[in-house]
Scaffold this motif. Structure first.
Motif, PDB file in Angstrom:
ATOM      1  N   UNK A 135      47.568   8.232 -45.457  1.00 12.39           N
ATOM      2  CA  UNK A 135      48.835   8.484 -46.085  1.00 12.39           C
ATOM      3  C   UNK A 135      49.417   7.170 -46.559  1.00 12.39           C
ATOM      4  N   UNK A 136      48.918   6.900 -47.826  1.00 15.58           N
ATOM      5  CA  UNK A 136      49.139   5.028 -48.803  1.00 15.58           C
ATOM      6  C   UNK A 136      50.554   5.738 -49.395  1.00 15.58           C
ATOM      7  N   UNK A 137      51.335   5.611 -48.626  1.00 12.94           N
ATOM      8  CA  UNK A 137      53.263   6.086 -49.064  1.00 12.94           C
ATOM      9  C   UNK A 137      53.339   5.210 -49.994  1.00 12.94           C
ATOM     10  N   UNK A 138      53.576   3.487 -49.838  1.00  8.94           N
ATOM     11  CA  UNK A 138      53.780   2.936 -51.160  1.00  8.94           C
ATOM     12  C   UNK A 138      53.031   2.981 -52.599  1.00  8.94           C
ATOM     13  N   UNK A 139      51.807   3.283 -52.264  1.00  8.72           N
ATOM     14  CA  UNK A 139      51.526   3.393 -53.389  1.00  8.72           C
ATOM     15  C   UNK A 139      51.323   4.883 -54.086  1.00  8.72           C
ATOM     16  N   UNK A 140      51.644   5.904 -53.149  1.00 10.20           N
ATOM     17  CA  UNK A 140      52.114   7.050 -53.670  1.00 10.20           C
ATOM     18  C   UNK A 140      53.186   7.243 -54.576  1.00 10.20           C
ATOM     19  N   UNK A 141      54.201   6.669 -53.610  1.00  9.78           N
ATOM     20  CA  UNK A 141      55.738   6.443 -54.653  1.00  9.78           C
ATOM     21  C   UNK A 141      55.492   5.975 -55.864  1.00  9.78           C
ATOM     22  N   UNK A 142      54.832   4.577 -55.921  1.00  5.62           N
ATOM     23  CA  UNK A 142      54.710   3.830 -57.274  1.00  5.62           C
ATOM     24  C   UNK A 142      53.750   4.666 -58.219  1.00  5.62           C
ATOM     25  N   UNK A 143      53.241   5.676 -58.508  1.00  8.68           N
ATOM     26  CA  UNK A 143      51.918   6.517 -59.447  1.00  8.68           C
ATOM     27  C   UNK A 143      52.933   8.324 -59.355  1.00  8.68           C
ATOM     28  N   UNK A 144      53.685   7.920 -58.598  1.00 11.18           N
ATOM     29  CA  UNK A 144      53.975   9.484 -58.706  1.00 11.18           C
ATOM     30  C   UNK A 144      55.818   9.074 -59.477  1.00 11.18           C
ATOM     31  N   UNK A 145      55.908   7.903 -58.560  1.00 12.11           N
ATOM     32  CA  UNK A 145      57.695   7.418 -59.422  1.00 12.11           C
ATOM     33  C   UNK A 145      58.916   8.576 -58.070  1.00 12.11           C
ATOM     34  N   UNK A 146      58.113   8.785 -57.239  1.00 11.67           N
ATOM     35  CA  UNK A 146      58.760   9.810 -56.060  1.00 11.67           C
ATOM     36  C   UNK A 146      59.504   8.850 -54.865  1.00 11.67           C
ATOM     37  N   UNK A 147      59.812   8.910 -54.680  1.00  5.74           N
ATOM     38  CA  UNK A 147      61.235   8.047 -53.680  1.00  5.74           C
ATOM     39  C   UNK A 147      59.742   8.004 -52.108  1.00  5.74           C
ATOM     40  N   UNK A 148      60.038   6.919 -51.995  1.00  2.67           N
ATOM     41  CA  UNK A 148      59.486   6.315 -49.662  1.00  2.67           C
ATOM     42  C   UNK A 148      59.954   7.216 -49.266  1.00  2.67           C
ATOM     43  N   UNK A 149      61.075   8.464 -49.107  1.00  4.75           N
ATOM     44  CA  UNK A 149      61.189   8.527 -48.102  1.00  4.75           C
ATOM     45  C   UNK A 149      61.141   9.623 -47.304  1.00  4.75           C
ATOM     46  N   UNK A 150      61.734  10.182 -45.907  1.00  8.38           N
ATOM     47  CA  UNK A 150      60.507  11.628 -45.630  1.00  8.38           C
ATOM     48  C   UNK A 150      61.396  12.657 -46.550  1.00  8.38           C
ATOM     49  N   UNK A 151      62.658  12.859 -46.985  1.00 13.47           N
ATOM     50  CA  UNK A 151      63.166  14.307 -47.711  1.00 13.47           C
ATOM     51  C   UNK A 151      62.188  14.397 -48.495  1.00 13.47           C
TER      52      UNK A 151
END
Length: 265
Positions: A135-151
């Motif tokens: 799971x590439x969380x940083x780029x996923x957040x960049x792509x989707x605009x979703x916050x990079x946090x557990x919740x």
């Protein structure tokens, strides 16, 4: 059966003086990074460094550049080397573009870091040659605009775990924690990922390895509990209880799983 790898340490491909240090860091796996950690001007240098390292009888994983980048085709020459243990593919989105990487017979770890990758994750996980999802969380957040946090990302993490289980592959690997001066955030993130069913975590600094290895391992207390349960099942018949709690088949199977994992060489 080899022990499941928990900690994956990135080392920039253009910093060859760090390669050997990374191997001695205690990480379960070392990843020579040809992608994000390397500038466009240094891509060729990073490839040469990786090949020279492999030629010296050393081994490591390699993160190549994404399929649609100008560096991808030359990166393939690096992962074909016998010193390359496996490949991490960033921006994994389309199963058809991942299949060619599985042909050399080395394990492939697709990195899910876009909305399109998340939508295709079950088909990606089912590909022959795919060993684990990342799971590439940083780029996923960049792509989707979703916050990079557990919740916020709990639904995506759940989908990676379910896709892995349905495909009968190893549990997924969680993304990096960028703070490495203190391990509090790394520990919090790793515990959350472990609780969700992840089996390991990407690391960007050697200081993160110890806490990641600890959290993604069974504790001494858990191992003692598992041994007690198995011993009880072997010496008793009918309905069982342990410390006031019923021991049914799922409980026994969990205990056996813990012991099997603990005894892996």
């Amino acid at each position: 059966m080899a022990a499941v790898q928990r900690s994956f340490l990135f080392v920039p491909g253009d910093r060859p003086e760090r390669f050997e240090k990374a191997l001695n860091s205690g990480a379960d796996a070392v990843i020579i990074d040809l992608e994000d950690a390397v500038t466009a001007d240094n891509k060729q240098l990073a490839r040469q460094n990786a090949l020279a390292f492999f030629a010296s009888q050393r081994q490591a994983w390699v993160r190549i550049n994404a399929v649609d980048t100008p560096w991808y085709s030359e990166d393939l020459n690096v992962i074909r080397h016998t010193g390359c243990l496996g490949v991490l593919l960033p921006k994994a989105e389309e199963p058809g573009k991942i299949i060619p990487l599985t042909q050399p017979g080395k394990p492939v770890l697709p990195i899910i870091e876009t909305a399109k990758g998340a939508m295709n994750v079950r088909a990606i996980a089912a590909l022959s040659g795919v060993q684990r999802l990342v799971f590439g969380t940083l780029d996923f957040s960049l792509d989707t605009g979703m916050a990079d946090d557990e919740k916020t990302l709990v639904a995506i993490r759940t989908e990676l775990v379910l896709a892995s289980r349905v495909a009968d592959i190893l549990s997924p690997i969680d993304g990096v924690t960028t703070e490495f001066r203190h391990n509090t955030l790394t520990a919090t993130s790793a515990r959350h990922a472990s609780d969700m069913g992840f089996g390991g975590k990407l690391c960007i600094h050697p200081s993160q390895i110890g806490v990641v290895n600890e959290i993604f391992s069974y504790s001494a207390e858990e191992i003692r509990w598992a041994q007690d349960i198995v011993n009880l099942s072997e010496s008793a018949f009918g309905a069982l209880s342990h410390n006031g709690r019923m021991v049914d088949k799922p409980v026994l199977e969990k205990a056996k799983k813990i012991l099997a994992h603990h005894l892996m060489p």
